[in-house]
Design an enzyme around this catalytic site. Structure first.
Site, PDB file in Angstrom:
ATOM      1  CD  GLU A  95      -2.544  -0.945   2.718  1.00 42.51           C
ATOM      2  OE1 GLU A  95      -3.348  -1.916   3.000  1.00 42.51           O
ATOM      3  OE2 GLU A  95      -2.535   0.197   3.327  1.00 42.51           O
ATOM      4  CB  CYS A 108       2.408   7.650   3.355  1.00 47.68           C
ATOM      5  SG  CYS A 108       2.512   6.205   4.689  1.00 47.68           S
ATOM      6  CB  CYS A 115       4.364  -5.427   9.682  1.00 47.67           C
ATOM      7  SG  CYS A 115       5.130  -4.493  11.016  1.00 47.67           S
ATOM      8  CB  CYS A 119       1.249  -2.739  16.776  1.00 47.42           C
ATOM      9  SG  CYS A 119       3.103  -2.265  16.779  1.00 47.42           S
ATOM     10  CB  CYS A 122      -1.395  -2.005  13.532  1.00 48.56           C
ATOM     11  SG  CYS A 122      -0.608  -1.628  12.038  1.00 48.56           S
ATOM     12  CB  CYS A 355      -0.725   0.503   9.127  1.00 50.17           C
ATOM     13  SG  CYS A 355       0.634   1.907   8.918  1.00 50.17           S
TER      14      CYS A 355
HETATM   15  N1  SAH Z   1       6.571   0.368  11.990  1.00 51.19           N
HETATM   16  C1  SAH Z   1       6.539   1.921  11.873  1.00 51.19           C
HETATM   17  C2  SAH Z   1       5.641   2.437  10.564  1.00 51.19           C
HETATM   18  C3  SAH Z   1       4.291   1.963  10.438  1.00 51.19           C
HETATM   19  S1  SAH Z   1       3.145   2.257  11.230  1.00 51.19           S
HETATM   20  C4  SAH Z   1       6.076   2.498  13.033  1.00 51.19           C
HETATM   21  O1  SAH Z   1       5.660   1.587  14.043  1.00 51.19           O
HETATM   22  O2  SAH Z   1       6.070   3.701  13.240  1.00 51.19           O
HETATM   23  C5  SAH Z   1       2.872   3.963  10.941  1.00 51.19           C
HETATM   24  C6  SAH Z   1       1.749   4.628  12.051  1.00 51.19           C
HETATM   25  O3  SAH Z   1       0.567   4.348  12.046  1.00 51.19           O
HETATM   26  C7  SAH Z   1       2.373   4.319  13.336  1.00 51.19           C
HETATM   27  O4  SAH Z   1       2.434   5.139  14.448  1.00 51.19           O
HETATM   28  C8  SAH Z   1       1.285   3.141  13.629  1.00 51.19           C
HETATM   29  O5  SAH Z   1       1.460   2.714  15.149  1.00 51.19           O
HETATM   30  C9  SAH Z   1       0.157   4.006  13.198  1.00 51.19           C
HETATM   31  N2  SAH Z   1      -1.104   3.075  13.156  1.00 51.19           N
HETATM   32  C10 SAH Z   1      -1.079   1.669  12.480  1.00 51.19           C
HETATM   33  N3  SAH Z   1      -2.382   1.140  12.696  1.00 51.19           N
HETATM   34  C11 SAH Z   1      -3.093   2.370  12.989  1.00 51.19           C
HETATM   35  C12 SAH Z   1      -4.561   2.564  13.077  1.00 51.19           C
HETATM   36  N4  SAH Z   1      -5.395   1.493  12.747  1.00 51.19           N
HETATM   37  N5  SAH Z   1      -5.048   3.635  13.409  1.00 51.19           N
HETATM   38  C13 SAH Z   1      -4.424   4.728  14.018  1.00 51.19           C
HETATM   39  N6  SAH Z   1      -2.809   4.731  13.667  1.00 51.19           N
HETATM   40  C14 SAH Z   1      -2.384   3.360  13.153  1.00 51.19           C
END
Ligand code: SAH
Length: 368
Positions: A95, A108, A115, A119, A122, A355
């Site tokens: 994406e 972006c 990944c 988390c 996510c 993401c």
């Molecule tokens: N791995 C890296 C980059 C990818 S995530 C990182 O952790 O920073 C990019 C950002 O989007 C991160 O801050 C992540 O925590 C956030 N993110 C991911 N899924 C999300 C969601 N469903 N709602 C809001 N923020 C989200």
């Protein structure tokens, strides 16, 4: 198996060699190169080439190593989300998001296919990590956006890059550096207009500091203490908050760049077994107490900016977004205590812009 030569990343002399090699005059290479840097998706758009040559090139070469599978535009037309597929053997889907803003055009970029960080809120990890993306594949994501900017919006090309898409960029550091260098050298995007976002890989942050470029760093913190962070971000067990923030502030001091802290506000859905939240007033106060001692002189400059992001809820995960009131209250507490912050609504929530969401929904539909 796809054997076509990808052209966009060839050096000027390599491109010339290729063009001469298929029996065409040298000067065509220059004409083609101009289209390539605008992100031309194929050769049929290269209007100053004879149709016969366009057809010949389409047989033996391709412009980019990625093709568009889906393109979704938000209702305000400012955000475009692409689902892309690599043209190589594994046909991986990734994406990319283009955000048109008042300060420029920002892309972006995803750094991995899937990944491994898992988390708890996510979508990117739901299908695990498949592989790292190459520098060429990262650069091609920017080029794809350039084509939309050029051909649809008649606008200037990409000005900013944020490596905040799917994947953990500091687990793909060599390719990341190669990509950022290419974006700087070939697309003229300044170092200070690039941002790398990490969940907190301490050795990676240190290596980035040693690299000594003025790239911006964003830390996905999402919790004010180790107990909450352990529960929502497994990486915290390896690199706890103190170590991450020490490395981050060290990076910021060395690079002279403002540190960004990403803080997604979420509340656990109890019947999914996750009672934990990070969005209460007591968490805001804890966050103030965590950040304040790290800021040497809060009045002299803005050394840290907290981006407060209301969760874009992912159905498979056990968290929902807090109320608007809770979001404003959280931000107010930070501001009242001298911590700079802004509320970032996920741009393009109507097009599954969080993401990994689009990729997951595409795979659920069986498109691979
Ligand atoms: N791995 C890296 C980059 C990818 S995530 C990182 O952790 O920073 C990019 C950002 O989007 C991160 O801050 C992540 O925590 C956030 N993110 C991911 N899924 C999300 C969601 N469903 N709602 C809001 N923020 C989200």
């Amino acid at each position: 198996m796809n054997n076509k030569q990808v052209l966009f990343n060839l050096s000027p002399s390599e491109l010339e060699q290729f063009i001469v090699g298929i029996g065409e005059p040298k000067f065509r290479a220059k004409q083609i190169a101009e289209w390539l840097w605008r992100g031309a998706p194929d050769f049929s758009v290269m209007k100053n080439l004879p149709v016969k040559l366009q057809e010949k090139l389409n047989e033996v070469a391709e412009t980019l190593p990625l093709k568009i599978i889906k393109k979704l535009e938000s209702s305000d037309e400012q955000t475009v989300k692409f689902l892309l597929q690599t043209t190589g053997t594994d046909a991986a889907t990734i994406e990319t998001v283009l955000m048109r803003t008042t300060y420029g055009n920002s892309v972006c970029v995803s750094s991995q296919v899937g990944c491994a960080m898992n988390c708890g809120f996510c979508a990117s990890s739901l299908l695990g990590l498949k592989r790292n993306l190459t520098a060429t594949e990262m650069l091609a994501q920017v080029l794809i956006c350039n084509w939309t900017l050029y051909s649809v919006h008649d606008s200037r090309l990409t000005t900013h890059v944020v490596v905040m898409g799917t994947g953990e960029p500091l687990h793909n550091l060599d390719n990341l550096k190669e990509f950022l260098t290419a974006a700087h050298d070939k697309l003229s995007i300044g170092w200070r207009r690039m941002t790398v976002s990490t969940c907190g890989i301490v050795p990676g942050i240190n290596e980035l500091a040693d690299w000594d470029k003025q790239v911006n760093l964003a830390i996905s913190l999402h919790a004010p203490n180790d107990e909450i962070r352990d529960a929502i971000m497994p990486i915290n067990k390896k690199y706890p908050i103190k170590d991450v923030m020490d490395a981050a502030f060290n990076y910021s001091a060395k690079s002279g760049r403002q540190l960004m802290v990403e803080y997604t506000l979420m509340q656990g859905i109890r019947d999914k077994g996750l009672g934990i939240s990070n969005c209460l007033p007591e968490h805001a106060i804890e966050l103030v107490n965590l950040l304040k001692p790290l800021i040497p002189n809060p009045l002299s400059l803005i050394p840290v900016m907290v981006n407060i992001i209301p969760l874009n809820a992912v159905a498979e995960r056990g968290f929902s977004a807090p109320s608007n009131n809770a979001v404003y209250r959280f931000a107010d507490i930070l501001k009242e205590n001298g911590i700079h912050c802004r509320i970032r609504r996920e741009r393009g929530a109507d097009i599954q812009s969080a993401c990994g969401q689009l990729r997951i929904s595409n795979q659920e539909l069986g498109t691979s």
